[in-house]
Write a protein that holds these residues in place. Structure first.
Motif, PDB file in Angstrom:
ATOM      1  N   PHE A 152      -5.120   8.928  45.674  1.00 47.84           N
ATOM      2  CA  PHE A 152      -4.055   8.565  46.598  1.00 47.84           C
ATOM      3  C   PHE A 152      -4.100   9.464  47.835  1.00 47.84           C
ATOM      4  O   PHE A 152      -3.762   9.048  48.928  1.00 47.84           O
ATOM      5  CB  PHE A 152      -2.696   8.678  45.917  1.00 47.84           C
ATOM      6  CG  PHE A 152      -2.473   7.591  44.905  1.00 47.84           C
ATOM      7  CD1 PHE A 152      -2.257   6.289  45.303  1.00 47.84           C
ATOM      8  CD2 PHE A 152      -2.498   7.868  43.555  1.00 47.84           C
ATOM      9  CE1 PHE A 152      -2.060   5.284  44.377  1.00 47.84           C
ATOM     10  CE2 PHE A 152      -2.298   6.874  42.622  1.00 47.84           C
ATOM     11  CZ  PHE A 152      -2.079   5.569  43.030  1.00 47.84           C
ATOM     12  N   GLU A 153      -4.555  10.728  47.639  1.00 43.77           N
ATOM     13  CA  GLU A 153      -4.623  11.643  48.771  1.00 43.77           C
ATOM     14  C   GLU A 153      -5.625  11.148  49.810  1.00 43.77           C
ATOM     15  O   GLU A 153      -5.402  11.217  51.011  1.00 43.77           O
ATOM     16  CB  GLU A 153      -5.004  13.049  48.290  1.00 43.77           C
ATOM     17  CG  GLU A 153      -3.864  13.818  47.648  1.00 43.77           C
ATOM     18  CD  GLU A 153      -3.340  13.189  46.365  1.00 43.77           C
ATOM     19  OE1 GLU A 153      -4.139  12.529  45.649  1.00 43.77           O
ATOM     20  OE2 GLU A 153      -2.146  13.314  46.092  1.00 43.77           O
ATOM     21  N   GLU A 154      -6.764  10.600  49.327  1.00 41.09           N
ATOM     22  CA  GLU A 154      -7.740  10.049  50.256  1.00 41.09           C
ATOM     23  C   GLU A 154      -7.170   8.858  51.006  1.00 41.09           C
ATOM     24  O   GLU A 154      -7.380   8.682  52.199  1.00 41.09           O
ATOM     25  CB  GLU A 154      -8.999   9.640  49.494  1.00 41.09           C
ATOM     26  CG  GLU A 154      -9.769  10.834  48.926  1.00 41.09           C
ATOM     27  CD  GLU A 154     -10.859  10.407  47.971  1.00 41.09           C
ATOM     28  OE1 GLU A 154     -10.989   9.184  47.735  1.00 41.09           O
ATOM     29  OE2 GLU A 154     -11.581  11.277  47.468  1.00 41.09           O
ATOM     30  N   GLY A 158      -5.671   7.461  55.576  1.00 40.36           N
ATOM     31  CA  GLY A 158      -5.872   6.251  56.351  1.00 40.36           C
ATOM     32  C   GLY A 158      -7.319   5.822  56.440  1.00 40.36           C
ATOM     33  O   GLY A 158      -7.807   5.467  57.512  1.00 40.36           O
ATOM     34  N   GLN A 159      -8.027   5.846  55.292  1.00 37.12           N
ATOM     35  CA  GLN A 159      -9.434   5.519  55.323  1.00 37.12           C
ATOM     36  C   GLN A 159      -9.676   4.048  55.659  1.00 37.12           C
ATOM     37  O   GLN A 159     -10.660   3.696  56.276  1.00 37.12           O
ATOM     38  CB  GLN A 159     -10.084   5.847  53.973  1.00 37.12           C
ATOM     39  CG  GLN A 159     -10.167   7.351  53.729  1.00 37.12           C
ATOM     40  CD  GLN A 159     -10.955   7.667  52.479  1.00 37.12           C
ATOM     41  OE1 GLN A 159     -11.234   6.794  51.668  1.00 37.12           O
ATOM     42  NE2 GLN A 159     -11.325   8.919  52.323  1.00 37.12           N
ATOM     43  N   LYS A 160      -8.811   3.133  55.184  1.00 36.35           N
ATOM     44  CA  LYS A 160      -9.017   1.717  55.475  1.00 36.35           C
ATOM     45  C   LYS A 160      -7.727   0.972  55.217  1.00 36.35           C
ATOM     46  O   LYS A 160      -6.829   1.444  54.513  1.00 36.35           O
ATOM     47  CB  LYS A 160     -10.135   1.148  54.606  1.00 36.35           C
ATOM     48  CG  LYS A 160      -9.918   1.339  53.105  1.00 36.35           C
ATOM     49  CD  LYS A 160     -11.117   0.852  52.332  1.00 36.35           C
ATOM     50  CE  LYS A 160     -10.962   1.130  50.837  1.00 36.35           C
ATOM     51  NZ  LYS A 160     -12.122   0.667  50.072  1.00 36.35           N
ATOM     52  N   SER A 165      -3.428  -0.514  48.037  1.00 33.95           N
ATOM     53  CA  SER A 165      -3.626  -1.607  47.087  1.00 33.95           C
ATOM     54  C   SER A 165      -4.998  -1.541  46.431  1.00 33.95           C
ATOM     55  O   SER A 165      -5.151  -1.898  45.259  1.00 33.95           O
ATOM     56  CB  SER A 165      -3.445  -2.951  47.792  1.00 33.95           C
ATOM     57  OG  SER A 165      -2.147  -3.039  48.355  1.00 33.95           O
ATOM     58  N   GLN A 166      -6.009  -1.073  47.155  1.00 34.98           N
ATOM     59  CA  GLN A 166      -7.334  -0.911  46.571  1.00 34.98           C
ATOM     60  C   GLN A 166      -7.311   0.136  45.463  1.00 34.98           C
ATOM     61  O   GLN A 166      -7.983  -0.001  44.444  1.00 34.98           O
ATOM     62  CB  GLN A 166      -8.344  -0.508  47.654  1.00 34.98           C
ATOM     63  CG  GLN A 166      -8.681  -1.608  48.647  1.00 34.98           C
ATOM     64  CD  GLN A 166      -9.523  -2.715  48.036  1.00 34.98           C
ATOM     65  OE1 GLN A 166     -10.033  -2.581  46.930  1.00 34.98           O
ATOM     66  NE2 GLN A 166      -9.652  -3.817  48.762  1.00 34.98           N
ATOM     67  N   ILE A 248      -3.802 -11.652  44.341  1.00 36.00           N
ATOM     68  CA  ILE A 248      -2.980 -11.226  45.485  1.00 36.00           C
ATOM     69  C   ILE A 248      -3.862 -10.610  46.566  1.00 36.00           C
ATOM     70  O   ILE A 248      -3.691 -10.891  47.763  1.00 36.00           O
ATOM     71  CB  ILE A 248      -1.910 -10.198  45.013  1.00 36.00           C
ATOM     72  CG1 ILE A 248      -0.883 -10.892  44.113  1.00 36.00           C
ATOM     73  CG2 ILE A 248      -1.231  -9.549  46.206  1.00 36.00           C
ATOM     74  CD1 ILE A 248       0.079  -9.943  43.427  1.00 36.00           C
ATOM     75  N   MET A 249      -4.818  -9.800  46.181  1.00 38.96           N
ATOM     76  CA  MET A 249      -5.670  -9.129  47.148  1.00 38.96           C
ATOM     77  C   MET A 249      -6.539 -10.116  47.911  1.00 38.96           C
ATOM     78  O   MET A 249      -6.852  -9.912  49.096  1.00 38.96           O
ATOM     79  CB  MET A 249      -6.544  -8.096  46.449  1.00 38.96           C
ATOM     80  CG  MET A 249      -5.794  -6.889  45.920  1.00 38.96           C
ATOM     81  SD  MET A 249      -5.091  -5.872  47.233  1.00 38.96           S
ATOM     82  CE  MET A 249      -6.585  -5.169  47.916  1.00 38.96           C
ATOM     83  N   GLU A 250      -6.964 -11.204  47.233  1.00 39.78           N
ATOM     84  CA  GLU A 250      -7.789 -12.201  47.915  1.00 39.78           C
ATOM     85  C   GLU A 250      -7.067 -12.846  49.082  1.00 39.78           C
ATOM     86  O   GLU A 250      -7.702 -13.299  50.036  1.00 39.78           O
ATOM     87  CB  GLU A 250      -8.225 -13.280  46.900  1.00 39.78           C
ATOM     88  CG  GLU A 250      -9.279 -12.791  45.919  1.00 39.78           C
ATOM     89  CD  GLU A 250      -9.539 -13.789  44.803  1.00 39.78           C
ATOM     90  OE1 GLU A 250      -8.865 -14.864  44.800  1.00 39.78           O
ATOM     91  OE2 GLU A 250     -10.408 -13.521  43.945  1.00 39.78           O
TER      92      GLU A 250
END
Length: 253
Positions: A152-154, A158-160, A165-166, A248-250
């Motif tokens: 969660f820290e990564e 704001g990596q993507k 959700s990922q 949901i992610m799709e």
């Protein structure tokens, strides 16, 4: 005689009849807790059977392999997995000198702790709420924590887009694929993060539908009440959540 230092250790006892007993010390009853007991008593488990030795019936007691380790190098560590709610799935390592360490997932390192007395003391609320593990099994689980490439820290950096959700999707995938320890530890991490307003609002804005799915009542009680060791049960429960999360992610791809 200081019996407390043998708590949780494998020992050899010679009693006053010069009989030899070998087993694991699983508890100590102190005489001051009773009106009809004059001496402290040591509980020794041998092949699943519990034997009680009053202190005045013990002629000698020693740690097994205590002498051998001076000549043959250190005795291997002992490993435990805890099962009470605050420490669920925590891996504990106890070395030959009785020093305790837990594997910290965030730092991915062994950190000092002193906790096992709470699981070995018969009058503790968490007595026996652990499993002793083979070294190979414990290190395999630890290695799986080390190999997890996300946190969660990564995501907070704001990596993507869809980052929160990922992480959730990966968490569910771990559970469905049988990496139950990963799932439970990251769910615990998620629960802590949800207490942070910035994280909760960020995830809600990112994907409210997935947020609602993971925060339903059944999911919460599953985490609180079910047995982490039952992998098939965990996999069966989590699979519908995983499939719905993928659906949901799709919608956001």
């Amino acid at each position: 005689m200081n019996l407390e230092k043998y708590w949780g250790k494998t020992v050899r006892i010679v009693d006053i009849n010069v009989e030899v007993w070998e087993g694991k010390v699983t508890g100590i009853d102190y005489a001051f807790n009773y009106d009809d007991i004059e001496y402290d008593e040591l509980e020794l488990r041998i092949n699943g059977t519990l034997f009680v030795f009053p202190e005045n019936h013990i002629k000698s007691i020693e740690l097994i392999n205590q002498g051998a380790k001076k000549n043959q190098g250190p005795q291997k560590n002992h490993y435990y997995m805890l099962h009470d709610l605050p420490h669920r799935a925590m891996i504990i390592k106890v070395n030959e000198w009785g020093k305790e360490f837990y594997f910290d997932i965030l730092s991915k390192k062994w950190q000092p702790i002193k906790i096992m007395i709470n699981y070995l003391w018969p009058y503790s609320d968490t007595f026996n709420m652990y499993d002793e593990m083979e070294e190979a099994e414990a290190l395999k689980i630890v290695q799986s924590f080390i190999n997890v490439p996300w946190s969660f820290e990564e995501t907070d950096k704001g990596q993507k887009s869809q980052g929160y959700s990922q992480v959730i999707l990966k968490m569910l995938a771990d559970g469905v694929n049988g990496n139950v320890e990963n799932y439970y530890n990251y769910f615990l991490d998620l629960t802590a993060k949800l207490g942070e307003e910035e994280f909760a609002e960020g995830w809600l804005q990112e994907n409210e539908e997935l947020y609602d799915l993971i925060n339903d009542e059944d999911m919460y009680y599953f985490y609180v009440e079910e047995d982490t060791r039952d992998r098939k049960m965990c996999q069966a429960f989590l699979k519908p959540y995983y499939e719905e999360a993928k659906r949901i992610m799709e919608k956001y791809d």
